[in-house]
Design an enzyme around this catalytic site. Structure first.
Site, short mmCIF file in Angstrom:
data_model
loop_
_atom_site.label_atom_id
_atom_site.label_comp_id
_atom_site.label_asym_id
_atom_site.label_seq_id
_atom_site.Cartn_x
_atom_site.Cartn_y
_atom_site.Cartn_z
N THR A 49 52.63 -60.39 32.23
CA THR A 49 52.61 -59.70 30.85
C THR A 49 51.91 -58.51 30.90
OG1 THR A 49 50.71 -61.04 30.09
CG2 THR A 49 52.79 -62.33 30.19
N CYS A 50 51.55 -58.01 29.67
CA CYS A 50 50.90 -57.00 29.62
C CYS A 50 49.43 -57.23 29.64
CB CYS A 50 51.04 -56.09 28.11
SG CYS A 50 50.53 -57.29 26.75
N SER A 105 43.90 -66.14 26.45
CA SER A 105 44.56 -64.89 26.01
C SER A 105 43.51 -64.10 25.14
CB SER A 105 45.42 -65.29 24.97
OG SER A 105 46.80 -66.21 25.62
N GLU A 110 46.99 -67.62 20.82
CA GLU A 110 48.00 -67.11 20.36
C GLU A 110 49.24 -67.85 21.28
OE1 GLU A 110 50.30 -65.17 22.54
OE2 GLU A 110 49.02 -65.28 24.12
N GLN A 112 52.40 -66.55 22.13
CA GLN A 112 53.48 -65.79 22.82
C GLN A 112 53.58 -66.31 24.36
OE1 GLN A 112 51.47 -64.49 20.67
NE2 GLN A 112 52.95 -63.85 18.89
N GLY A 185 52.08 -43.53 8.93
CA GLY A 185 51.52 -43.20 10.25
C GLY A 185 52.57 -43.89 11.16
N ALA A 186 52.48 -43.70 12.41
CA ALA A 186 53.43 -44.48 13.45
C ALA A 186 52.47 -44.66 14.66
CB ALA A 186 54.48 -43.20 13.87
N MET A 189 48.28 -49.30 15.67
CA MET A 189 47.83 -50.26 14.90
C MET A 189 49.29 -50.43 13.50
SD MET A 189 45.90 -52.50 13.51
CE MET A 189 44.51 -52.11 14.47
N VAL A 190 49.66 -49.21 13.29
CA VAL A 190 50.82 -49.18 12.11
C VAL A 190 51.96 -50.05 12.78
CG1 VAL A 190 52.66 -48.05 10.90
CG2 VAL A 190 50.01 -47.52 10.87
#
Length: 418
Positions: A49-50, A105, A110, A112, A185-186, A189-190
Site C-alpha cells: 500500500t502507500c 496504521s 482505520e 481500509q 482549492g485542489a 487536503m481538499v
C-alpha cells in the site's frame, strides 16, 4: 514454524523509499509467481500500500526473499536494510494480527487496511502462492480484526481533519445526499475531504480553483464539476457546504461575499470549514446568523478527542490479540505433529495388513481359526510394543522417565471396552 513477515512501513521508511520498493497491485500476481519459481519460499503473499510493503512467507530462506525483493525493486539490499523489519514465527503472527486490526496504521484503527489485506490474500490464492499455513494465518487475522472492531472502540472516533469535516456537517444537515458541496482549492487536503464527502453521495460537488486544469482533475475523480476561482462570488449562494484550503496569504472569502450569499439563500444554513493557514475565510463570518464556520483549530479538537478514544481502545485490542495469538500457535503446533501421526498410522496399517495376509494363508491351509486368531493377536501386540519398549530399554535415565510418562499417558487413553 518457519513463518516470516519482512517489510517496511511509514514508521521505518520515508515516502521516497516506500515508493521504490512498492509493488503495484496489478504486478503482485506476477511477482508472487516469480518469487515462488525462485525456490526461496513455499508460500507467499504480498501486501503493498502507500504506507507499507510487507511480504508474508512460509519457508526458511529469508535472505533469498530479500534478495529477490530488492532485485525486483531495482534497489541495493544494503541501501534498503536500515528501513526493513523482520518478524519470525510468533512475532510474525502477532504483527499480522495488528496490521489487520489497524493498530499499525498511520491512522489508528482505520478499516481500509483490512480490505487491502483481503485483496492481497485473494491475489495470492489466484496464482497458487497461498498454502495451508498462510491461509490459516490470514483467516485468523481477519477474524481477530472483526472481533476487535466489534468489541472495542478502535474505529468509532474521528481521527482525521477530513473525517471530522464530514462528521460536523452531519450535525448540521441530516442527509448529506440532499446538499451541494463546494471545495475551494485542489490540494491534498481538499482532495482528501472531497473523497470523504463523496462517500455520502451529495447532490452536487464542485471544485473551484485558480488553475482550472487542477480543478478539472479533482472534479473528475469525485464525479463533480469544476469552476474558476473568479466565479466564486456568484456561485457561493448555490452551496450548503463549503470546504476551503488554499495557499493564499489573504482571505479569499470575505464577510461581504458571505453576507450576500446568505441573503440570496434566504437564510438557509451554510456550513463552512476553513482548513487553510493563513485563513481563507474572514473570521468575522463566524458571527453571521445561519453560518456555521469551523477552523482548523476547531477540527483539531475533534480529532484529538478521537485519537484519545482510539488510544484507550488499543489496550483492549492488544489484549484480544494476545489471547488469539495463542489460538493460532496451538493450531500450528498440532499441525507440526501431523507427519509423525500419519507415519505412525501408516506403519500400524502395514503391520495389520501383513498379519492379515499371513492369517488368511494359514486359514486357507485348514489351520484352526481360533489358533490363527490367537497367534495373529499375539504377533500384532508384540510388534506394536517392540518399538516403545526397545526405546525405553535403550534410553538413559532422563529419557527413560520421559518415555515412561508418555507410555502411561498412552495407556490411559486405551479403550478396553468391547
Amino acid at each position: 514454524m518457519s513463518l516470516h513477515l519482512i517489510g517496511l512501513n511509514h514508521h521505518t521508511a520515508p515516502l521516497a523509499i516506500r515508493e521504490r520498493v512498492a509493488i503495484a497491485a496489478e504486478a503482485v500476481g506476477g511477482a508472487l509467481t516469480t518469487l515462488r519459481q525462485s525456490g526461496a519460499v513455499d508460500e507467499a503473499a504480498i501486501l503493498s500500500t502507500c504506507n507499507r510493503t510487507e511480504l508474508y512467507v512460509s519457508g526458511d530462506t529469508t535472505e533469498a526473499v530479500l534478495a529477490w525483493w530488492m532485485q525486483h525493486a531495482g534497489m541495493s539490499l544494503d541501501d534498503a536494510r536500515p528501513y526493513l523489519y523482520h518478524h519470525a514465527d510468533q512475532d510474525a503472527v502477532r504483527q499480522a494480527l495488528r496490521v489487520a486490526a489497524g493498530l499499525d496504521s498511520m491512522v489508528l484503527g482505520e478499516p481500509q487496511i483490512l480490505g487491502q489485506m483481503k485483496d492481497a490474500v485473494r491475489t495470492a490464492e489466484q496464482v497458487g502462492a497461498l498454502g495451508s499455513n498462510l491461509h490459516r494465518l490470514f483467516q485468523h487475522a481477519f477474524a481477530v480484526a472483526k472481533e476487535i472492531r466489534s468489541t472495542t472502540g478502535i474505529g468509532e472516533s474521528v481521527v482525521s481533519m477530513a473525517a471530522a469535516s464530514v462528521r460536523l456537517a452531519e450535525r448540521i444537515f441530516d442527509d448529506l445526499s440532499e446538499q451541494s458541496v463546494l471545495f475551494v482549492g485542489a490540494g491534498d487536503m481538499v482532495a482528501l475531504c472531497a473523497t470523504h464527502f463523496a462517500a455520502s453521495k451529495p447532490k452536487r460537488m464542485v471544485v473551484a480553483n485558480r488553475t482550472i486544469e487542477r480543478a478539472n482533475e479533482l472534479a473528475h475523480q469525485i464525479h463533480g464539476e469544476a469552476i474558476r476561482l473568479t466565479q466564486l462570488a456568484d456561485a457561493l449562494p448555490q452551496f450548503d457546504i463549503v470546504i476551503s484550503c488554499t495557499a493564499s496569504s489573504l482571505p479569499i472569502i470575505g464577510l461581504g461575499m458571505v453576507e450576500r450569499a446568505v441573503k440570496a439563500r434566504r437564510h438557509r444554513p451554510m456550513f463552512m470549514v476553513d482548513l487553510a493557514v493563513p485563513r481563507d475565510i474572514e473570521a468575522e463570518v463566524a458571527d453571521l446568523d445561519d453560518v456555521f464556520l469551523y477552523t482548523v483549530d476547531d477540527l483539531a479538537s475533534v480529532v484529538q478527542h478521537g485519537v484519545a478514544s482510539r488510544q484507550a481502545a488499543v489496550i483492549d485490542a492488544e489484549a484480544i490479540i494476545a489471547g488469539r495469538l495463542g489460538d493460532f500457535l496451538d493450531w500450528h503446533a498440532r499441525r507440526a505433529h501431523v507427519p509423525v501421526i500419519q507415519a505412525f498410522r501408516d506403519g500400524a496399517a502395514q503391520l495389520r495388513a501383513q498379519e492379515l495376509e499371513l492369517a488368511r494363508k494359514r486359514l486357507s491351509r485348514g489351520e484352526a481359526a481360533e489358533l490363527v486368531l490367537e497367534q495373529m493377536a499375539t504377533r500384532l501386540t508384540n510388534k506394536f510394543l517392540h518399538g516403545p519398549l526397545s526405546a525405553i530399554n535403550k534410553a538413559d535415565s532422563d529419557d527413560r522417565e520421559r518415555l515412561q510418562q508418555a507410555m502411561r499417558q498412552f495407556m490411559a487413553g486405551w479403550d478396553t471396552s468391547e
